[in-house]
Design an enzyme around this catalytic site. Structure first.
Site, short mmCIF file in Angstrom:
data_model
loop_
_atom_site.label_atom_id
_atom_site.label_comp_id
_atom_site.label_asym_id
_atom_site.label_seq_id
_atom_site.Cartn_x
_atom_site.Cartn_y
_atom_site.Cartn_z
CG PHE A 146 -61.17 47.94 11.23
CD1 PHE A 146 -60.79 46.79 11.91
CD2 PHE A 146 -61.69 49.01 11.96
CE1 PHE A 146 -60.93 46.71 13.30
CE2 PHE A 146 -61.84 48.93 13.33
CZ PHE A 146 -61.46 47.77 14.00
CB SER A 155 -67.29 55.39 13.71
OG SER A 155 -66.84 56.30 12.73
CB CYS A 213 -71.35 46.91 14.66
SG CYS A 213 -72.18 45.66 13.71
P1 NAD Z 1 -64.71 54.33 10.49
O1 NAD Z 1 -65.94 55.14 10.61
O2 NAD Z 1 -63.44 54.90 11.03
O3 NAD Z 1 -64.40 53.99 8.95
C1 NAD Z 1 -65.38 53.44 8.11
C2 NAD Z 1 -65.14 53.92 6.69
O4 NAD Z 1 -65.25 55.34 6.65
C3 NAD Z 1 -63.75 53.58 6.15
O5 NAD Z 1 -63.89 53.10 4.84
C4 NAD Z 1 -63.00 54.90 6.20
O6 NAD Z 1 -62.09 55.04 5.14
C5 NAD Z 1 -64.10 55.94 6.09
N1 NAD Z 1 -63.83 57.16 6.87
C6 NAD Z 1 -63.19 57.25 8.07
N2 NAD Z 1 -63.16 58.53 8.49
C7 NAD Z 1 -63.78 59.26 7.54
C8 NAD Z 1 -64.06 60.65 7.39
N3 NAD Z 1 -63.69 61.54 8.31
N4 NAD Z 1 -64.73 61.06 6.29
C9 NAD Z 1 -65.12 60.18 5.34
N5 NAD Z 1 -64.86 58.85 5.43
C10 NAD Z 1 -64.21 58.40 6.51
O7 NAD Z 1 -65.04 52.90 11.15
P2 NAD Z 1 -64.03 51.69 11.43
O8 NAD Z 1 -63.12 52.07 12.55
O9 NAD Z 1 -63.47 51.20 10.17
O10 NAD Z 1 -65.08 50.59 11.95
C11 NAD Z 1 -65.52 50.51 13.26
C12 NAD Z 1 -66.85 51.18 13.46
O11 NAD Z 1 -67.81 50.63 12.56
C13 NAD Z 1 -67.43 50.93 14.84
O12 NAD Z 1 -68.00 52.12 15.31
C14 NAD Z 1 -68.50 49.87 14.61
O13 NAD Z 1 -69.53 49.85 15.57
C15 NAD Z 1 -68.99 50.27 13.27
N6 NAD Z 1 -69.65 49.16 12.60
C16 NAD Z 1 -71.01 49.21 12.49
C17 NAD Z 1 -71.70 48.17 11.90
C18 NAD Z 1 -73.20 48.22 11.79
O14 NAD Z 1 -73.75 47.38 11.11
N7 NAD Z 1 -73.88 49.14 12.43
C19 NAD Z 1 -70.99 47.07 11.39
C20 NAD Z 1 -69.60 47.05 11.51
C21 NAD Z 1 -68.94 48.11 12.11
#
Ligand code: NAD
Length: 491
Positions: free
Chosen positions: A151, A228, A283
């Site tokens: 997000f 995440s 991130c």
């Molecule tokens: P999230 O992991 O909750 O969600 C990311 C995606 O995964 C979404 O599209 C969601 O629909 C899907 N998802 C969520 N739970 C799931 C599950 N149990 N099974 C399958 N799919 C699932 O992450 P968020 O809250 O949207 O974003 C924040 C996180 O992203 C933070 O931890 C941040 O550090 C990380 N992030 C990392 C980078 C990087 O380049 N390393 C960049 C941006 C954000």
């Protein structure tokens, strides 16, 4: 229901999701419901995968020089619609308009880099590997590729992948974050204007069910994920178990190290931006400042001032430097982590945990917080907070700072503030993170460099952006050819 249900984009047309379940998309500053996002099921993913597969053969045979013409047009469309796209990001995500424009600029930059595909995906050729035998390597697209996005950068992260996947001749499915799906809705309206062949790009809205359907679908050949660490690990394992090519970028706990010879005014300004920009939901957010030697008391005072003075408010309003966090649940989670920090012995130097903004009673606002003296052995010194909270730790040497950093589980970014080239070099060589900043607070790689997370911040081999993306979205084919001299025809 007052707001509309967002459609999916499949096979060149907008269509309602098969799924009946929806979630509200809310403006985190006002609490207003902006739209409803369908939680697409395996049936929706199946439609997108079939459309993408059907489009693949025609698209891969379209010359790369013709494929990139669509990207040149896309760059222009993105630029022409920049103001409206930025407003959409701010509406659904809460970040300031300036931050929204910033992420869109990086999105455009990735389109520009992918326009170099005719050269970037060139192969290698060796003549006479044996007498009369030549060998060459060509890059071919992989097939149907999918990207799953988080997000926090609704406009940028899809572009770490989409332009490269298309330019390399793949067809593509995007699953945006269910909390911020509206920006990509608008981007796909622009993609529709390109008149790409049907099925080349597809948008499937949804959450975990849609993700798992992508990971399991036999027609999907490659998956990229950003989110995440827990979900990244799941995506990596499940996609790999299904025989897919996969890369998964995860969470982070990014330290910035401040040495006594750093320019304090500049360092404070940059660290405050890195910690509180995007409400700490990057991130690459700096969530831990490690002071070395005598600089501690001065830095503590300066960063506390910067945190206190930061202007918090509605991201649409001029002069606002920090918007709300994404949801009320997120605010509650961050408050819980802050309580844990104080229970572990930290002193709450600036407490922004319960802030409210006048006129925005339903917004999930916080103000910047600073916690001094985090216990190095505690959980908060190691856990990703993903909110506007900066923790401080004090050590006596660069070696001790590096030891602390390298003992952590994440490896997304580490930064050093110093006037010493030798300290900078040591830090660059020894820090075990994939992105390094020297007198930089958010070391976000330009589009022509890979976004290089390490350790629990990344699962896979090739990263997003630039040449890594080209490698990821192509498979190599090696040809060994014999053409004996005596077969030469005489005409
Ligand atoms: P999230 O992991 O909750 O969600 C990311 C995606 O995964 C979404 O599209 C969601 O629909 C899907 N998802 C969520 N739970 C799931 C599950 N149990 N099974 C399958 N799919 C699932 O992450 P968020 O809250 O949207 O974003 C924040 C996180 O992203 C933070 O931890 C941040 O550090 C990380 N992030 C990392 C980078 C990087 O380049 N390393 C960049 C941006 C954000």
């Amino acid at each position: 229901m007052t707001a509309n249900i967002l459609p999916n984009y499949i096979d060149g047309a907008w269509r309602a999701a098969v799924a009946l379940e929806t979630l509200p998309v809310t403006n985190p500053a006002t609490g207003e419901v902006l739209a409803h996002v369908p939680l697409s099921t395996a049936a929706d993913v199946g439609l997108a995968a079939s459309a993408a597969q059907a489009a693949f053969d025609g698209w891969r045979r379209t010359p790369a020089t013709a494929r990139i013409q669509f990207l040149f047009k896309l760059k222009r469309l993105l630029e022409d619609n920049m103001a409206e796209l930025a407003r959409t990001i701010t509406l659904e995500n809460g970040k300031t308009l300036e931050e929204s424009r910033g992420e869109l600029a990086r999105a455009v930059e990735n389109v520009e880099v992918a326009c170099g595909i005719p050269m970037l995906m060139q192969g290698d050729y060796s003549e006479d590997i044996a007498r009369g035998i030549d060998e060459y390597m060509i890059r071919q697209p992989v097939g149907v590729c999918a990207t799953i996005a988080p997000f926090n950068f609704p406009g940028m992260i899809a572009f770490w992948y989409l332009p490269y996947a298309l330019a390399c001749g793949n067809t593509f499915i995007l699953k945006p974050a269910e909390r911020c799906p509206m920006t990509m809705q608008r981007v796909f309206e622009l993609l529709h204007q390109l008149e790409l062949p049907k099925g080349v790009v597809n948008l499937v809205n949804g959450g975990p069910v849609a993700v798992d359907a992508i990971l399991d679908h036999p027609l999907v050949r490659a998956v990229t994920f950003v989110g995440s660490t827990a979900v990244a690990r799941h995506v990596y394992a499940r996609a790999a178990a299904n025989g897919k090519r996969v890369q998964a970028q995860g969470g982070a706990k990014n330290p910035v190290v401040v040495l006594p010879d750093a320019d304090l005014e500049m360092t404070t300004r940059i660290v405050a931006d890195a910690a509180f920009g995007n409400a700490g939901q990057r991130c690459l957010a700096a969530s831990l400042a490690i002071t070395v030697g005598g600089v501690h008391s001065q830095f503590v005072e300066a960063i506390a001032d910067a945190a206190t003075n930061r202007v918090v408010g509605y991201g649409m309003d001029a002069g606002v430097e920090m918007g709300p966090v994404i949801t009320a649940q997120s605010k509650t989670r961050i408050q819980g982590l802050m309580r844990l920090g104080t229970a572990e012995g930290a002193r709450l130097l600036v407490d922004g945990s319960t802030a409210a903004v006048k006129g925005f009673a339903n917004g999930s606002f916080m103000r910047p917080s600073v916690m001094d003296g985090l216990s190095p052995d505690g959980e908060i010194a190691r856990a990703e907070i993903f909110g506007p909270v900066l923790g401080l730790i004090h050590v006596e040497s660069v070696d001790a700072a590096l030891e602390f950093i390298n003992s952590g589980k994440y490896g997304n970014m580490a930064c050093l503030f110093t006037a010493s080239g030798a300290s900078a070099r040591k830090f660059r060589v020894e820090a075990q993170t994939g992105n390094i900043g020297i007198n930089i607070g958010v070391a976000a790689p330009m589009a022509f460099f890979p976004f290089s997370g390490w350790k629990d911040s990344f699962f896979g081999d090739m990263h997003g952006q630039g040449k890594h993306a080209v490698e990821f979205f192509t498979q190599t084919k090696v040809v060994v050819e014999r053409w004996p001299q005596e077969w030469t025809r005489k005409f």
